[in-house]
Design a protein around this motif. Structure first.
Motif, PDB file in Angstrom:
ATOM      1  N   GLY A   1     -66.652 -19.249  12.808  1.00 34.49           N
ATOM      2  CA  GLY A   1     -65.002 -18.811  12.572  1.00 34.49           C
ATOM      3  C   GLY A   1     -63.772 -19.469  12.693  1.00 34.49           C
ATOM      4  O   GLY A   1     -63.081 -19.849  12.074  1.00 34.49           O
ATOM      5  N   GLN A   2     -64.069 -19.993  14.428  1.00 34.17           N
ATOM      6  CA  GLN A   2     -63.514 -20.524  14.935  1.00 34.17           C
ATOM      7  C   GLN A   2     -62.936 -21.701  13.864  1.00 34.17           C
ATOM      8  O   GLN A   2     -61.900 -22.265  13.850  1.00 34.17           O
ATOM      9  N   LEU A   3     -64.326 -22.522  13.706  1.00 36.89           N
ATOM     10  CA  LEU A   3     -64.511 -23.927  12.949  1.00 36.89           C
ATOM     11  C   LEU A   3     -63.573 -23.311  11.234  1.00 36.89           C
ATOM     12  O   LEU A   3     -62.983 -24.711  11.687  1.00 36.89           O
ATOM     13  N   ILE A   4     -63.807 -22.978  11.165  1.00 45.33           N
ATOM     14  CA  ILE A   4     -63.061 -22.748  10.071  1.00 45.33           C
ATOM     15  C   ILE A   4     -61.317 -22.887   9.781  1.00 45.33           C
ATOM     16  O   ILE A   4     -60.550 -22.896   9.175  1.00 45.33           O
ATOM     17  N   ALA A   5     -61.138 -21.616  11.175  1.00 50.50           N
ATOM     18  CA  ALA A   5     -59.618 -20.983  11.526  1.00 50.50           C
ATOM     19  C   ALA A   5     -58.982 -22.577  11.889  1.00 50.50           C
ATOM     20  O   ALA A   5     -57.707 -23.064  11.569  1.00 50.50           O
ATOM     21  N   ASN A   6     -59.582 -23.885  12.391  1.00 50.37           N
ATOM     22  CA  ASN A   6     -59.279 -24.694  12.512  1.00 50.37           C
ATOM     23  C   ASN A   6     -58.835 -25.539  11.572  1.00 50.37           C
ATOM     24  O   ASN A   6     -57.881 -26.030  11.753  1.00 50.37           O
ATOM     25  N   THR A   7     -59.844 -24.991  10.820  1.00 50.34           N
ATOM     26  CA  THR A   7     -59.302 -26.761   9.163  1.00 50.34           C
ATOM     27  C   THR A   7     -58.368 -26.148   9.107  1.00 50.34           C
ATOM     28  O   THR A   7     -57.547 -27.130   7.962  1.00 50.34           O
ATOM     29  N   MET A   8     -58.081 -24.438   8.698  1.00 48.73           N
ATOM     30  CA  MET A   8     -56.945 -24.310   8.031  1.00 48.73           C
ATOM     31  C   MET A   8     -55.807 -23.645   8.863  1.00 48.73           C
ATOM     32  O   MET A   8     -55.189 -23.582   7.537  1.00 48.73           O
ATOM     33  N   GLY A   9     -56.016 -24.204   9.488  1.00 47.32           N
ATOM     34  CA  GLY A   9     -54.574 -23.832  10.472  1.00 47.32           C
ATOM     35  C   GLY A   9     -53.560 -22.938  10.875  1.00 47.32           C
ATOM     36  O   GLY A   9     -52.835 -22.358  11.404  1.00 47.32           O
ATOM     37  N   LEU A  10     -54.572 -21.433  11.576  1.00 45.50           N
ATOM     38  CA  LEU A  10     -54.703 -20.963  11.628  1.00 45.50           C
ATOM     39  C   LEU A  10     -55.899 -20.431  13.141  1.00 45.50           C
ATOM     40  O   LEU A  10     -55.744 -19.422  13.708  1.00 45.50           O
TER      41      LEU A  10
ATOM     42  N   LEU B   1     -62.355 -27.220   2.765  1.00 40.41           N
ATOM     43  CA  LEU B   1     -61.340 -27.352   3.376  1.00 40.41           C
ATOM     44  C   LEU B   1     -60.348 -28.909   3.307  1.00 40.41           C
ATOM     45  O   LEU B   1     -59.251 -29.330   3.364  1.00 40.41           O
ATOM     46  N   ILE B   2     -61.977 -29.222   3.712  1.00 38.37           N
ATOM     47  CA  ILE B   2     -61.155 -30.958   3.854  1.00 38.37           C
ATOM     48  C   ILE B   2     -61.010 -31.504   2.952  1.00 38.37           C
ATOM     49  O   ILE B   2     -59.863 -32.661   2.532  1.00 38.37           O
ATOM     50  N   VAL B   3     -61.627 -31.334   1.565  1.00 40.90           N
ATOM     51  CA  VAL B   3     -61.059 -31.962   0.676  1.00 40.90           C
ATOM     52  C   VAL B   3     -59.209 -31.878  -0.067  1.00 40.90           C
ATOM     53  O   VAL B   3     -58.669 -32.375  -0.307  1.00 40.90           O
ATOM     54  N   ALA B   4     -59.961 -30.659   0.241  1.00 42.47           N
ATOM     55  CA  ALA B   4     -58.195 -29.717   0.126  1.00 42.47           C
ATOM     56  C   ALA B   4     -57.262 -30.193   1.186  1.00 42.47           C
ATOM     57  O   ALA B   4     -56.228 -31.646   0.651  1.00 42.47           O
ATOM     58  N   ASN B   5     -57.370 -31.245   2.357  1.00 44.87           N
ATOM     59  CA  ASN B   5     -56.207 -31.797   3.530  1.00 44.87           C
ATOM     60  C   ASN B   5     -56.582 -33.479   2.532  1.00 44.87           C
ATOM     61  O   ASN B   5     -55.298 -33.774   3.376  1.00 44.87           O
TER      62      ASN B   5
ATOM     63  N   GLY C   1     -47.964 -28.307   2.750  1.00 41.84           N
ATOM     64  CA  GLY C   1     -48.951 -28.418   3.048  1.00 41.84           C
ATOM     65  C   GLY C   1     -49.361 -27.370   3.660  1.00 41.84           C
ATOM     66  O   GLY C   1     -50.804 -26.709   3.177  1.00 41.84           O
ATOM     67  N   PHE C   2     -49.264 -26.840   4.693  1.00 49.24           N
ATOM     68  CA  PHE C   2     -49.274 -25.577   5.388  1.00 49.24           C
ATOM     69  C   PHE C   2     -49.796 -24.207   4.865  1.00 49.24           C
ATOM     70  O   PHE C   2     -50.149 -23.844   4.702  1.00 49.24           O
ATOM     71  N   PRO C   3     -48.457 -23.879   4.318  1.00 50.70           N
ATOM     72  CA  PRO C   3     -48.568 -22.532   3.096  1.00 50.70           C
ATOM     73  C   PRO C   3     -49.951 -22.631   2.144  1.00 50.70           C
ATOM     74  O   PRO C   3     -50.638 -22.074   1.532  1.00 50.70           O
ATOM     75  N   ILE C   4     -50.444 -24.157   1.279  1.00 54.76           N
ATOM     76  CA  ILE C   4     -51.276 -23.599   0.863  1.00 54.76           C
ATOM     77  C   ILE C   4     -52.006 -24.411   1.135  1.00 54.76           C
ATOM     78  O   ILE C   4     -53.650 -23.254   0.555  1.00 54.76           O
ATOM     79  N   SER C   5     -52.973 -24.624   2.303  1.00 51.66           N
ATOM     80  CA  SER C   5     -53.850 -25.126   3.133  1.00 51.66           C
ATOM     81  C   SER C   5     -54.002 -23.279   3.491  1.00 51.66           C
ATOM     82  O   SER C   5     -55.333 -23.080   3.758  1.00 51.66           O
ATOM     83  N   LEU C   6     -53.561 -22.790   3.768  1.00 50.82           N
ATOM     84  CA  LEU C   6     -53.030 -21.064   4.529  1.00 50.82           C
ATOM     85  C   LEU C   6     -54.281 -20.468   2.998  1.00 50.82           C
ATOM     86  O   LEU C   6     -54.888 -19.249   3.665  1.00 50.82           O
ATOM     87  N   VAL C   7     -53.169 -20.915   2.325  1.00 48.37           N
ATOM     88  CA  VAL C   7     -53.498 -19.661   0.904  1.00 48.37           C
ATOM     89  C   VAL C   7     -54.960 -19.915   0.334  1.00 48.37           C
ATOM     90  O   VAL C   7     -56.030 -19.325   0.374  1.00 48.37           O
ATOM     91  N   PHE C   8     -55.549 -21.199   0.125  1.00 40.96           N
ATOM     92  CA  PHE C   8     -56.567 -21.646  -0.035  1.00 40.96           C
ATOM     93  C   PHE C   8     -57.610 -21.183   0.766  1.00 40.96           C
ATOM     94  O   PHE C   8     -59.287 -21.395   0.435  1.00 40.96           O
ATOM     95  N   GLY C   9     -57.601 -21.888   2.652  1.00 41.00           N
ATOM     96  CA  GLY C   9     -58.232 -21.289   3.205  1.00 41.00           C
ATOM     97  C   GLY C   9     -58.659 -19.888   3.046  1.00 41.00           C
ATOM     98  O   GLY C   9     -60.061 -19.121   2.904  1.00 41.00           O
TER      99      GLY C   9
END
Length: 252
Positions: free
Chosen positions: A91-100, A186-190, A209-217
């Motif tokens: 969960g921490q790895l995914i949170a770091n990638t999606m900006g949380l 998430l890397i593809v989105a980035n 990009g941040f809100p889009i990345s957050l919603v996509f995450g």
């Protein structure tokens, strides 16, 4: 003294396991309840144990047996806790990638700070574990262990200790196995945001990009929940298998 040893030695192994094992080691569970539960289980299985060593409880040999039971109990609890820690790390790895990565919360089970996504994964894994009667499986594992690895002075031996150390890799391998699909998406989105930034330099990619990345995450989290649960179940099977093998290690 013989009756006290019949109860005390299994109590030490069970209490040591409960101090580390998932759910039982929760800070929300009072220490009196843990000790009482360990004593109750030890009292029930005491008459069913194999023949105990004929040594005094407070002799040097008796203290060595106590140390061995503590080591065995902590080892079993450590192996089972690794599966939950792997879910939290995923969960921490995914949170770091999606900006949380900045959104931290207090883990009520262990009293430590963790990311919100990691805490969400741990809560979901805990509910899954309870639904499958995992807490009863831990007690059953401990009870069966007194037959495969009876109370004695030798304990798990060097091979068991080495297997316990090597099982620590389950934390990182399991976390990567659970988090890899979400991280890849998430890397593809980035990468897409990077291409947009190069094609339109005047665009403020951070504010867009941040809100889009957050919603996509969040969408990735929703779609990845079945895979997360399946990965957690595989980790628990591996943890129980390692704990069973630890209690079947030939003593030198």
């Amino acid at each position: 003294m013989a009756w006290l040893a019949e109860w005390f030695w299994p109590f030490v192994r069970i209490a040591a396991c409960f101090s580390v094992a998932p759910l039982f080691s929760s800070r929300q569970l009072p220490a009196r309840v843990k000790i009482g539960l360990a004593g109750f289980v030890a009292y029930l299985i005491g008459p069913l144990l194999p023949e105990l060593p004929q040594v005094s409880l407070f002799s040097p040999a008796g203290l060595q047996i106590v140390a061995q039971q503590i080591l065995i109990g902590i080892g079993i609890g450590f192996l089972l806790q690794l599966a939950f820690d792997a879910v939290g790390v995923a969960g921490q790895l995914i949170a770091n990638t999606m900006g949380l990565s900045f959104a931290f919360n207090v883990d009520p089970l262990r009293g430590i700070s963790t990311t919100a996504v990691g805490q969400f994964y741990v809560v979901l894994a805990t509910l899954t574990f309870l639904t499958l009667d995992g807490h009863l499986a831990i007690i059953q594992l401990l009870v069966d262990g007194f037959r495969t690895l009876p109370i004695g002075m030798a304990g798990i031996g060097r091979d068991g200790l080495w297997a316990l150390v090597m099982s620590g890799g389950l934390l990182f391998a399991g976390a990567l196995q659970i988090a890899l699909p979400g991280i890849t998406a998430l890397i593809v989105a980035n990468l897409a945001f990077g291409l947009i930034s190069r094609s339109a330099p005047t665009l403020n990619i951070f504010s867009v990009g941040f809100p889009i990345s957050l919603v996509f995450g969040l969408v990735v989290l929703q779609l990845g929940l079945p895979g997360m649960q399946q990965g957690f179940l595989e980790l628990m099977r591996q943890a129980f298998a390692d704990a069973l093998a630890l209690q079947q290690t030939p003593r030198p």
